[in-house]
Design a protein around this motif. Structure first.
Motif: not given
Length: 419
Positions: A241-242, A249-252, A272-274, A277-279
């Motif tokens: 879920i995280d 959040l990354k898309k908005s 994590s890699q996710e 990517h968010f960062d």
């Protein structure tokens, strides 16, 4: 427009059949449409009398008169209101009025609402039509279910795979992870405010804490599974879920630029890699508005991993908050050595007497009261407790209630309602 009623006791079959007919129409005209389901049935019986239901329906009267929405009162006296997306702010204002009207009901005054079901549930009809129908199918019985069979409105196919399961298993967790990849979680992101509160002043919003509602997720995707009955499988679920929340959040940009936000994450997610990517998607000015909320038990389970995650976060200008401390564990944990920016302490009235006996003021001063957030403040007793120790930041249902009341009196929405 408002469907017919007789002395506020609607013709049940007619109301629900009208709703079904409306859904069939709505399925072909979903663009820009939204809806809200208000669970008046969860209130105490004395708050569900005819005049209460009439007053609740009347809060939407202006939108109904201007033909911007359609309202139905269901068998259990819940309200379903469909409306144009452009009216969402007006609808939220109406919801604030309803919450204020019933603010003393045990359902809204206690933790029941958060743990079981929310008072109101929003739907983006364009994205979530089938999920909405499934939800109504389970809440607007019996007419809709009977009509549904004849008119062929079906729940989402990914739900049917889980209908025979009763507990979370590795197999159902894997299937759920796959289903989550194709599910828009925007409507499941909830927020709760962290505020400064001095004396009797109106709380000032400092931080909006964002999290995925596990309850909403369960009801939408796997309504027959207890998601929390297997501790380690549940932990892996929170990791999944995280990562999905970070992707959402990354898309908005909707969640940024409105003050500080706090994200509930696992330590492993931070590395994590996710998260990387968010960062990458964030501006430098946005990173220092993000606080990462980590659970104490997660930190203690792997201190070396936490130390790596903490240094990475600080290097990237994020702040770290420890969550899960209580008045009993505060004196067992050296929060200074953990090197975090904020500390959350869970309020409990059971600790009030022992707190004074053990003179916790010294420990609060060691932590630094400007860094302390007292959470789960569901009554004024919690606020008085915090003020006694010099704490100025609070979070909980009592704070939300004060903000809602102030918003009603001003006729304005609070900053938090933007989330």
């Amino acid at each position: 427009m408002l469907a017919p009623k007789q002395n506020m006791k609607p013709l049940i079959e007619t109301q629900e059949e009208l709703l079904l007919d409306y859904l069939l129409h709505l399925e072909k005209h979903k663009t820009g449409q939204r809806a809200v389901y208000i669970q008046l049935s969860m209130l105490q019986r004395h708050n569900r009398r005819d005049h209460h239901i009439r007053l609740a329906a009347d809060t939407f009267s202006q939108l109904i008169k201007s033909k911007k929405g359609q309202l139905f009162i269901l068998k259990n006296l819940d309200i379903f209101f469909a409306y144009r997306g452009e009216c969402h702010d007006d609808v939220e204002t109406s919801i604030f009025k309803l919450r204020y009207l019933f603010s003393e009901d045990p359902f809204l005054e206690s933790k029941i609402e958060n743990l079981k079901q929310p008072f109101q549930r929003y739907f983006n009809v364009e994205r979530d039509f089938r999920n909405m129908v499934y939800f109504l199918r389970n809440n607007a019985r019996p007419a809709i279910q009977n009509q549904e069979k004849r008119q062929k409105i079906n729940p989402p196919s990914h739900q049917l795979k889980f209908e025979q399961d009763k507990q979370l298993t590795p197999q159902s967790l894997g299937a759920l992870a796959q289903a989550l990849k194709n599910t828009d979680l925007t409507n499941m992101i909830r927020s709760e405010t962290i505020c400064s509160l001095i004396g009797n002043a109106v709380p000032q919003i400092l931080i909006n804490e964002l999290f995925i509602s596990i309850e909403a997720l369960g009801e939408t995707l796997i309504p027959l599974i207890n998601l929390k009955n297997r501790k380690w499988l549940y932990y892996h679920l929170t990791e999944i879920i995280d990562k999905r929340m970070l992707a959402t959040l990354k898309k908005s940009n909707h969640f940024f630029g409105k003050g500080d936000i706090c994200l509930n994450l696992n330590v492993s997610t931070l590395l994590s890699q996710e998260f990387a990517h968010f960062d990458d998607k964030l501006l430098a000015s946005e990173r220092n508005t993000v606080i990462v909320n980590l659970q104490l038990i997660d930190i203690l389970s792997n201190l070396s991993e936490f130390a790596t995650a903490r240094e990475y976060a600080k290097y990237r200008d994020y702040r770290i908050c420890i969550d899960g401390l209580t008045h009993e564990t505060l004196n067992l944990i050296n929060t200074e050595r953990l090197g975090t920016d904020l500390v959350k302490i869970t309020w409990s009235s059971e600790g009030l007497e022992s707190a004074y006996k053990n003179n916790l003021s010294g420990l609060f001063n060691t932590v630094g009261t400007p860094r302390v957030i007292l959470c789960q403040c569901n009554n004024k007793e919690a606020i008085d407790f915090g003020h006694n120790f010099g704490i100025g930041m609070f979070q909980g249902l009592y704070i939300e209630k004060i903000i809602a009341e102030a918003s009603i009196h001003r006729g304005l929405k609070t900053t938090a309602s933007g989330f």
